[in-house]
Design a protein around this motif. Structure first.
Motif, PDB file in Angstrom:
ATOM      1  N   PHE A 142       1.345  -1.120   0.267  1.00  0.00           N
ATOM      2  CA  PHE A 142       0.061  -0.139  -0.327  1.00  0.00           C
ATOM      3  C   PHE A 142       0.646   0.801  -0.257  1.00  0.00           C
ATOM      4  O   PHE A 142       2.122   1.129   0.348  1.00  0.00           O
ATOM      5  CB  PHE A 142      -1.271   0.102   1.002  1.00  0.00           C
ATOM      6  CG  PHE A 142      -2.611  -1.057   1.133  1.00  0.00           C
ATOM      7  CD1 PHE A 142      -3.221  -0.920  -0.217  1.00  0.00           C
ATOM      8  CD2 PHE A 142      -2.321  -2.264   1.901  1.00  0.00           C
ATOM      9  CE1 PHE A 142      -4.009  -1.912   0.165  1.00  0.00           C
ATOM     10  CE2 PHE A 142      -2.970  -3.060   1.754  1.00  0.00           C
ATOM     11  CZ  PHE A 142      -3.519  -3.000   0.699  1.00  0.00           C
ATOM     12  N   ARG A 143       0.331   2.769  -0.559  1.00  0.00           N
ATOM     13  CA  ARG A 143       1.282   3.098  -0.802  1.00  0.00           C
ATOM     14  C   ARG A 143       0.752   4.481   0.548  1.00  0.00           C
ATOM     15  O   ARG A 143      -0.042   4.249   1.321  1.00  0.00           O
ATOM     16  CB  ARG A 143       0.585   4.425  -2.041  1.00  0.00           C
ATOM     17  CG  ARG A 143      -0.789   4.623  -2.372  1.00  0.00           C
ATOM     18  CD  ARG A 143      -0.219   4.827  -4.301  1.00  0.00           C
ATOM     19  NE  ARG A 143      -1.642   5.141  -4.760  1.00  0.00           N
ATOM     20  CZ  ARG A 143      -2.088   6.334  -5.280  1.00  0.00           C
ATOM     21  NH1 ARG A 143      -1.190   7.517  -4.797  1.00  0.00           N
ATOM     22  NH2 ARG A 143      -3.646   6.923  -5.323  1.00  0.00           N
ATOM     23  N   PRO A 144       1.686   5.543   0.546  1.00  0.00           N
ATOM     24  CA  PRO A 144       0.757   5.886   1.873  1.00  0.00           C
ATOM     25  C   PRO A 144      -0.351   6.720   1.564  1.00  0.00           C
ATOM     26  O   PRO A 144      -1.055   7.459   1.047  1.00  0.00           O
ATOM     27  CB  PRO A 144       2.217   8.019   1.523  1.00  0.00           C
ATOM     28  CG  PRO A 144       3.237   7.170   0.756  1.00  0.00           C
ATOM     29  CD  PRO A 144       2.645   6.094   0.265  1.00  0.00           C
ATOM     30  N   ALA A 145      -1.128   6.985   2.767  1.00  0.00           N
ATOM     31  CA  ALA A 145      -2.530   7.466   2.814  1.00  0.00           C
ATOM     32  C   ALA A 145      -2.340   8.914   2.101  1.00  0.00           C
ATOM     33  O   ALA A 145      -3.744   8.979   1.895  1.00  0.00           O
ATOM     34  CB  ALA A 145      -3.568   7.190   4.150  1.00  0.00           C
ATOM     35  N   ASP A 147      -1.156   9.603   0.203  1.00  0.00           N
ATOM     36  CA  ASP A 147      -0.895   9.932  -1.334  1.00  0.00           C
ATOM     37  C   ASP A 147      -2.260   9.994  -2.083  1.00  0.00           C
ATOM     38  O   ASP A 147      -3.341   9.852  -3.275  1.00  0.00           O
ATOM     39  CB  ASP A 147       0.051   9.465  -2.219  1.00  0.00           C
ATOM     40  CG  ASP A 147       1.669   9.568  -1.665  1.00  0.00           C
ATOM     41  OD1 ASP A 147       1.356  11.254  -1.155  1.00  0.00           O
ATOM     42  OD2 ASP A 147       2.199   9.320  -1.911  1.00  0.00           O
ATOM     43  N   LEU A 172      -6.215   2.635   6.406  1.00  0.00           N
ATOM     44  CA  LEU A 172      -6.923   1.819   4.993  1.00  0.00           C
ATOM     45  C   LEU A 172      -7.101   0.089   5.279  1.00  0.00           C
ATOM     46  O   LEU A 172      -8.019  -0.065   4.442  1.00  0.00           O
ATOM     47  CB  LEU A 172      -4.705   1.231   4.435  1.00  0.00           C
ATOM     48  CG  LEU A 172      -4.040   2.767   3.835  1.00  0.00           C
ATOM     49  CD1 LEU A 172      -2.567   1.814   4.053  1.00  0.00           C
ATOM     50  CD2 LEU A 172      -4.898   2.551   2.584  1.00  0.00           C
ATOM     51  N   ASN A 225       1.299   1.012  -4.351  1.00  0.00           N
ATOM     52  CA  ASN A 225       2.418   1.327  -4.641  1.00  0.00           C
ATOM     53  C   ASN A 225       2.606   0.874  -6.494  1.00  0.00           C
ATOM     54  O   ASN A 225       2.017  -0.495  -6.694  1.00  0.00           O
ATOM     55  CB  ASN A 225       3.517   1.114  -4.338  1.00  0.00           C
ATOM     56  CG  ASN A 225       4.012   1.572  -2.051  1.00  0.00           C
ATOM     57  OD1 ASN A 225       3.533   2.394  -2.238  1.00  0.00           O
ATOM     58  ND2 ASN A 225       3.732   0.370  -1.902  1.00  0.00           N
ATOM     59  N   GLU A 282      -0.669  -0.546   6.153  1.00  0.00           N
ATOM     60  CA  GLU A 282      -0.152   0.382   6.376  1.00  0.00           C
ATOM     61  C   GLU A 282       0.655   0.416   4.688  1.00  0.00           C
ATOM     62  O   GLU A 282       1.066  -0.227   4.354  1.00  0.00           O
ATOM     63  CB  GLU A 282       0.430   0.476   7.610  1.00  0.00           C
ATOM     64  CG  GLU A 282       1.130  -0.354   8.149  1.00  0.00           C
ATOM     65  CD  GLU A 282       2.112  -0.545   9.015  1.00  0.00           C
ATOM     66  OE1 GLU A 282       3.139  -0.443   9.410  1.00  0.00           O
ATOM     67  OE2 GLU A 282       1.145  -0.022  10.325  1.00  0.00           O
ATOM     68  N   HIS A 283       1.408   1.864   4.839  1.00  0.00           N
ATOM     69  CA  HIS A 283       2.408   1.959   4.235  1.00  0.00           C
ATOM     70  C   HIS A 283       3.637   0.813   3.830  1.00  0.00           C
ATOM     71  O   HIS A 283       3.771   0.948   4.445  1.00  0.00           O
ATOM     72  CB  HIS A 283       3.003   3.867   3.894  1.00  0.00           C
ATOM     73  CG  HIS A 283       3.765   4.155   2.868  1.00  0.00           C
ATOM     74  ND1 HIS A 283       3.929   3.354   1.239  1.00  0.00           N
ATOM     75  CD2 HIS A 283       4.779   4.321   2.981  1.00  0.00           C
ATOM     76  CE1 HIS A 283       5.014   3.505   0.711  1.00  0.00           C
ATOM     77  NE2 HIS A 283       6.064   4.351   1.807  1.00  0.00           N
ATOM     78  N   THR A 284       3.736   0.197   2.452  1.00  0.00           N
ATOM     79  CA  THR A 284       4.710  -0.925   2.919  1.00  0.00           C
ATOM     80  C   THR A 284       5.318  -0.958   1.262  1.00  0.00           C
ATOM     81  O   THR A 284       5.065  -0.224   0.647  1.00  0.00           O
ATOM     82  CB  THR A 284       4.196  -1.861   2.288  1.00  0.00           C
ATOM     83  OG1 THR A 284       3.199  -2.545   3.708  1.00  0.00           O
ATOM     84  CG2 THR A 284       5.272  -3.073   2.582  1.00  0.00           C
ATOM     85  N   ARG A 285       6.727  -0.006   1.964  1.00  0.00           N
ATOM     86  CA  ARG A 285       7.815   0.137   0.804  1.00  0.00           C
ATOM     87  C   ARG A 285       7.841  -0.917  -0.071  1.00  0.00           C
ATOM     88  O   ARG A 285       8.163  -2.343   0.664  1.00  0.00           O
ATOM     89  CB  ARG A 285       8.994   0.765   1.020  1.00  0.00           C
ATOM     90  CG  ARG A 285       9.171   2.458   1.677  1.00  0.00           C
ATOM     91  CD  ARG A 285      10.634   2.680   2.018  1.00  0.00           C
ATOM     92  NE  ARG A 285       9.885   3.980   3.023  1.00  0.00           N
ATOM     93  CZ  ARG A 285      10.320   4.764   1.952  1.00  0.00           C
ATOM     94  NH1 ARG A 285       9.795   5.375   0.909  1.00  0.00           N
ATOM     95  NH2 ARG A 285       9.671   6.316   2.666  1.00  0.00           N
TER      96      ARG A 285
END
Length: 377
Positions: A142-145, A147, A172, A225, A282-285
């Motif tokens: 997931f990309r940043p909330a 964004d 999310l 992402n 949550e955001h995951t790179r």
């Protein structure tokens, strides 16, 4: 060495030509999605001595080596080539705990392995590594909330507003729940109508919406992402991380499992266990694997215990021990052990058991060597 015949999957998202061209077989014009080399009990590669899983089971120590046989009791990895004409399902491969629980529950319910509703084919997790053979579009994590919220606001409309409110209220998890309830197809339509040429998550979501205009899973894709892979580039997806491949052709190695929990972009059933199987909401790179170049060999390594991957182009590689699968992808290659020498034509593969000792692989074009990290320590 044991010659392997791959198990070919004809999923509807497959391209008609990539895998037939690789394997040197005629195409009937239908989709050829995946070719599998490995020993999963439901879809093992075939050999002259029988299915590969049965061959290994006759003498696991000789086939796998002491460490791999003791730790796993089976070939721990599965090697695939994917040929993707349109986006395949948004999916999560469960963690070990989720896989054990899900497999036990479906076994207790008596759901047949061939049932389309079955998500858990075995009790194992499935981290995976993808190496692009052509340019590939990938969605992972997931990309940043912030964004996502910005892009929802740029779309406008009642659905986007409701999704923004869910995101702000519950993060999310609330967004994904709201996205999959099927009530915001106006936002899917808005994504489908975006102008061509944009990249990133908006471009990926536009492609998904144009391909699956009535699928709320598009809105999950919108939250992910977007990654573009050039040939030779790779990405690692741990178990429990949502992902989706948009197009292109790639080599994939993973733990020996066939568990898939789907969240959309598919004609197969969407599984209600999605949120429970996600390791992180949550955001995951995106994770790029460690790559070590050694002459003509590139060693790809991750924190997965089940597999490692060597790619050889224009030179020679030596893998000293363990269960190995050698797959010629770009040209013929020469495979040599102490007992024999064999030339593999493009698209052909062999299983080299641990008892064969060191194997030397020489290739002018792309050749993949699947390995088990335990055997190389």
């Amino acid at each position: 060495m044991i010659a392997l015949t791959p198990y070919v999957q004809r999923f509807d998202w497959g391209a008609p030509d990539g895998i037939p061209e690789l394997l040197g077989i005629p195409s009937d014009g239908g989709p050829y999605a995946e070719a599998w080399w490995g020993a999963h009990p439901l879809t093992p590669s075939d050999t002259e001595e029988g299915p590969l899983d049965a061959v290994i089971a006759r003498d696991p120590v000789a086939a796998l080596g002491d460490d791999v046989a003791e730790s796993f009791g089976r070939l721990p990895y599965l090697l695939k080539v994917l040929s993707i004409a349109r986006p395949l399902s948004i999916q999560v491969h469960p963690t070990s705990e989720a896989a054990c629980d899900g497999f036990a529950a479906e076994q207790a319910q008596g759901i047949a392995y061939g049932d389309r509703a079955r998500a858990f084919k075995d009790p194992f997790h499935k981290p995976e590594l993808l190496v692009a053979m052509t340019h590939m579009g990938v969605l992972v994590g997931f990309r940043p909330a912030a964004d996502l919220r910005r892009d929802l606001e740029s779309l406008g409309g009642a659905g986007a507003l409701a999704l923004t409110e869910a995101l702000d209220a519950g993060g999310l998890a609330a967004y994904v729940t709201a996205a999959l309830d099927g009530g915001h197809l106006d936002t899917v339509a808005a994504l489908a109508s975006l102008p061509e040429g944009g990249g990133g998550s908006l471009g990926a979501a536009r492609l998904a919406a144009q391909t699956y205009p009535a699928d709320p899973g598009v809105l999950v894709a919108f939250a992910m992402n977007a990654v573009s892979l050039a040939p030779g580039e790779a990405i690692f997806t741990p178990a429990g991380v949502v992902h989706c491949y948009l197009g292109g052709m790639g080599l994939e190695i993973m733990a020996n499992s066939d568990n898939v929990v789907r969240a959309g972009l598919t004609s197969k059933p969407v599984n209600s266990e999605l949120l429970r199987t996600l390791a992180r909401l949550e955001h995951t790179r995106p994770i790029r694997p460690a790559v070590v170049a050694e002459g003509a060999v590139r060693h790809f390594s991750t924190d997965a215990e089940e597999f490692g991957l060597d790619i050889v182009v224009g030179g020679t590689a030596v893998v000293t021990s363990g269960p190995r699968i050698v797959l010629a992808l770009g040209s013929d290659c020469l495979v040599v052990t102490e007992a024999e020498s064999r030339t593999l034509a493009k698209g052909h593969a062999v299983f080299v058991p641990s008892s064969a000792g060191p194997v030397t692989v020489t290739s002018e074009g792309l050749t993949a060597i699947a390995t088990a990290p335990l055997a190389r320590r």
